[in-house]
Design a protein around this motif. Structure first.
Motif, mmCIF file in Angstrom:
data_model
loop_
_atom_site.group_PDB
_atom_site.id
_atom_site.type_symbol
_atom_site.label_atom_id
_atom_site.label_comp_id
_atom_site.label_asym_id
_atom_site.label_seq_id
_atom_site.Cartn_x
_atom_site.Cartn_y
_atom_site.Cartn_z
ATOM 1 N N UNK A 101 0.815 -1.219 0.132
ATOM 2 C CA UNK A 101 -0.377 -0.074 0.200
ATOM 3 C C UNK A 101 1.046 1.458 -0.134
ATOM 4 N N UNK A 102 2.343 1.779 0.410
ATOM 5 C CA UNK A 102 2.871 2.374 1.228
ATOM 6 C C UNK A 102 3.943 2.518 0.426
ATOM 7 N N UNK A 103 4.608 1.342 -0.134
ATOM 8 C CA UNK A 103 6.081 0.965 -0.605
ATOM 9 C C UNK A 103 6.494 2.004 -2.007
ATOM 10 N N UNK A 104 5.735 2.292 -2.980
ATOM 11 C CA UNK A 104 5.989 3.783 -3.719
ATOM 12 C C UNK A 104 6.425 4.986 -2.627
ATOM 13 N N UNK A 105 5.781 5.320 -2.168
ATOM 14 C CA UNK A 105 6.255 6.715 -0.918
ATOM 15 C C UNK A 105 7.528 6.109 0.167
ATOM 16 N N UNK A 106 7.195 4.976 0.366
ATOM 17 C CA UNK A 106 8.224 4.701 1.451
ATOM 18 C C UNK A 106 9.757 4.372 0.007
ATOM 19 N N UNK A 107 9.809 4.454 -0.733
ATOM 20 C CA UNK A 107 10.689 3.782 -1.669
ATOM 21 C C UNK A 107 11.657 2.076 -1.344
ATOM 22 N N UNK A 108 10.396 1.108 -1.298
ATOM 23 C CA UNK A 108 10.456 -0.096 -0.836
ATOM 24 C C UNK A 108 11.109 -0.884 -2.152
ATOM 25 N N UNK A 109 10.666 -0.666 -3.465
ATOM 26 C CA UNK A 109 10.866 -1.455 -4.382
ATOM 27 C C UNK A 109 12.869 -1.062 -4.585
ATOM 28 N N UNK A 110 12.599 0.262 -4.055
ATOM 29 C CA UNK A 110 14.486 0.785 -5.129
ATOM 30 C C UNK A 110 15.357 0.195 -3.552
ATOM 31 N N UNK A 111 14.635 -0.119 -2.784
ATOM 32 C CA UNK A 111 15.317 -1.171 -1.804
ATOM 33 C C UNK A 111 15.373 -2.094 -2.055
ATOM 34 N N UNK A 112 14.431 -2.884 -2.433
ATOM 35 C CA UNK A 112 14.143 -3.867 -3.087
ATOM 36 C C UNK A 112 15.672 -4.835 -4.292
ATOM 37 N N UNK B 128 -0.590 7.435 23.413
ATOM 38 C CA UNK B 128 -1.372 6.018 22.995
ATOM 39 C C UNK B 128 -2.827 6.354 22.275
ATOM 40 N N UNK B 129 -2.779 5.670 21.124
ATOM 41 C CA UNK B 129 -3.761 5.551 20.350
ATOM 42 C C UNK B 129 -3.225 6.270 19.114
ATOM 43 N N UNK B 130 -1.939 6.644 18.883
ATOM 44 C CA UNK B 130 -1.815 7.375 18.085
ATOM 45 C C UNK B 130 -1.274 6.794 16.745
ATOM 46 N N UNK B 131 -2.453 7.132 15.470
ATOM 47 C CA UNK B 131 -2.293 7.014 14.629
ATOM 48 C C UNK B 131 -0.750 6.917 13.669
ATOM 49 N N UNK B 132 -0.874 6.011 12.234
ATOM 50 C CA UNK B 132 0.294 5.642 10.992
ATOM 51 C C UNK B 132 -1.056 5.895 9.944
ATOM 52 N N UNK B 133 -1.071 6.835 9.605
ATOM 53 C CA UNK B 133 -1.766 7.775 8.651
ATOM 54 C C UNK B 133 -0.712 8.528 7.614
ATOM 55 N N UNK B 134 0.527 8.620 7.082
ATOM 56 C CA UNK B 134 1.020 8.860 6.212
ATOM 57 C C UNK B 134 0.359 9.505 4.343
ATOM 58 N N UNK B 135 0.672 10.310 4.790
ATOM 59 C CA UNK B 135 0.183 11.379 2.978
ATOM 60 C C UNK B 135 0.498 11.321 2.332
ATOM 61 N N UNK B 136 0.339 9.966 1.214
ATOM 62 C CA UNK B 136 0.712 9.473 0.124
ATOM 63 C C UNK B 136 1.731 8.863 0.171
ATOM 64 N N UNK B 137 1.561 8.139 1.691
ATOM 65 C CA UNK B 137 2.667 6.371 2.138
ATOM 66 C C UNK B 137 3.674 7.439 1.832
ATOM 67 N N UNK B 138 4.352 8.442 2.228
ATOM 68 C CA UNK B 138 5.636 9.754 2.177
ATOM 69 C C UNK B 138 5.844 9.854 4.031
ATOM 70 N N UNK B 139 7.228 9.475 4.575
ATOM 71 C CA UNK B 139 7.125 9.928 5.673
ATOM 72 C C UNK B 139 7.951 11.079 6.028
ATOM 73 N N UNK B 140 6.601 12.146 5.845
ATOM 74 C CA UNK B 140 7.034 13.611 5.440
ATOM 75 C C UNK B 140 5.619 14.453 6.480
#
Length: 466
Positions: free
Chosen positions: A60-71, A389-401
């Motif tokens: 879901x967020x691999x493009x924004x996180x550079x997962x493909x590049x890392x692989x 506690x309860x803080x969600x992880x919802x990065x916009x466009x899957x980017x860690x920004x």
């Protein structure tokens, strides 16, 4: 339970320990496997091609996180702690142009990123939200070998069988025998009381079962040097961060204004918070740009611990290198407890497991170097974690920004506040750290998947991209 300080703090690259460093390490492991005798194959059959599929949050967020590049980088033999960030684009371009990967010591393997790297958003793997499958084929396209890996946060990577074994052994003694094998905060406090040692001293004794004091100190100094260099680089850079959101770096401009105020002796009641925040933002802007960072305990939360150490050096006259070592050892002790009993993975429990854990670690480390007792240190960690506690992880466009960069600044502020509050008391408090960690684990289980690093809920869907 023993988790080394060098497992908690690992040098790597941004933007994500679980989505960038983990997949790169998984690719390294798969290369090592296909080049070994650890799997059965006919002597006349050779691996000719490789394919990879990403699942769950990685998809879901691999493009924004550079997962493909890392692989791709991992399949070229690059490792998170050694890869040159300035060469990464050229390496990626070569693989995309040739359709082959050529890791050192291996023959070339066919790998077309457009077809052999699949982001499978429909089929999650059962073990963890960050799952990936690596497959090797012969020249006729027959499957020779398939391995499933999970990136479980903080750059840690395990196979499916290793994950099952980890969960089965959760409450069993660890393989490394150490003098202070605390798995919970309660055990840590009991051992500290019985031994008369500080948390940092107990952690040091555990580490020195596998290395010399000189090796440990040198390793801790390297970790801080990498963190400090990341702050400095982040404070020197400006411009637009990659990814398409067109988010501008702000740390350098804020830093320049703070230096002007410092030189002019202007009264600024927010001065300490401002310096703390800009240090954290500098790190996470570097992370977002794919620079070299240290998992603390993850990349997405990498700014909190370095910022509070720099704050300690900036505002405390008695700060020194030995204090930094004690800080890191104490923070790692708390991080290990959280990882062992809950999670540091945003894909598993939301951002409470990333920035929340980092804030607890930073609060503990700061309380320690400011003279806190073990009870005050445990209290500081609990205060910091409780208020994430309860803080969600919802990065916009899957980017860690967005909201990750500013969230590190606020996590650092909470850490300092938590340490200060704890040091004003005697260590006695209502909610034990262990109860807070268990609450985080339960909250993560109950949290909707769309709020756990998938970018399918929260800010990620309520911000209009311009």
């Amino acid at each position: 339970m023993f988790l080394s300080v060098f497992d908690v703090f690992k040098v790597g690259i941004g933007p994500s320990s679980s989505h960038t460093m983990g997949p790169m390490s998984a690719a390294n492991r798969f290369l090592d496997l296909i080049h070994s005798d650890e799997w059965p194959r006919p002597s006349n059959v050779a691996v000719s091609a490789i394919a990879v599929s990403l699942h769950g949050s990685l998809a879901h967020t691999g493009v924004g996180h550079g997962t493909g590049r890392a692989v791709i980088l991992g399949l070229m033999g690059e490792r998170p702690d050694l890869v040159d960030p300035d060469r990464m684009d050229a390496i990626i371009d070569e693989v995309e142009r040739t359709g082959r990967v050529s890791p050192p010591g291996h023959p070339e393997y066919q790998f077309q990123p457009k077809t052999d790297l699949v982001y499978d958003k429909k089929v999650p793997l059962p073990g963890h939200a960050n799952g990936m499958s690596f497959s090797a084929f012969d020249r006729d396209g027959r499957l020779l070998l398939k391995r499933i890996y999970y990136s479980i946060g903080g750059g840690f990577v395990v196979t499916d069988t290793e994950l099952e074994a980890m969960r089965a052994a959760k409450n069993k003694p660890a393989g490394v025998k150490v003098p202070y094998p605390f798995a919970t905060a309660a055990q840590m406090l009991e051992m500290a009381a019985r031994s008369g040692l500080s948390i940092a001293q107990m952690k040091r004794a555990n580490e020195e079962c596998t290395m010399s004091r000189e090796e440990l100190d040198a390793g801790l100094d390297r970790i801080w040097a990498a963190m400090n260099a990341c702050i400095d680089r982040g404070l020197s850079q400006d411009g637009i961060m990659p990814g398409g959101l067109k988010v501008r770096r702000r740390a350098r401009a804020i830093h320049d204004r703070l230096q002007e105020e410092w030189r002019s002796n202007k009264v600024n009641p927010l001065l300490a918070n401002d310096w703390l925040s800009v240090y954290a933002m500098a790190v996470n802007e570097e992370n977002a740009a794919g620079g070299r960072v240290v998992t603390s305990p993850t990349n997405g939360a990498a700014g909190v611990v370095p910022a509070t150490i720099r704050y300690y050096l900036h505002f405390h006259d008695d700060a020194d290198q030995e204090g930094i070592r004690d800080y890191l050892l104490t923070a790692a002790a708390v991080g290990g407890i959280i990882k062992h009993n809950a999670s540091i993975s945003g894909a598993e429990v939301g951002c409470q497991g990333e920035v929340g854990s980092a804030s607890a670690m930073a609060a503990a480390g700061l309380a320690a170097v400011m003279g806190g007792t073990p009870e005050q240190i445990e209290n500081a960690a609990e205060i910091a974690l409780e208020h994430h506690l309860g803080m969600t992880c919802d990065p916009v466009a899957g980017l860690v920004q967005v909201p990750c960069i500013e969230r590190n600044a606020l996590g650092a502020v909470k850490a300092v506040t938590a340490a200060s509050l704890a040091l004003k008391g005697d260590g006695k408090h209502f909610v034990p750290l262990d109860a807070c960690v268990e609450t985080m684990r339960q909250t993560g289980l109950d949290m909707s998947e769309k709020y756990k690093e998938t970018s399918t809920g929260g800010l990620a869907v309520n911000i209009v991209e311009c």
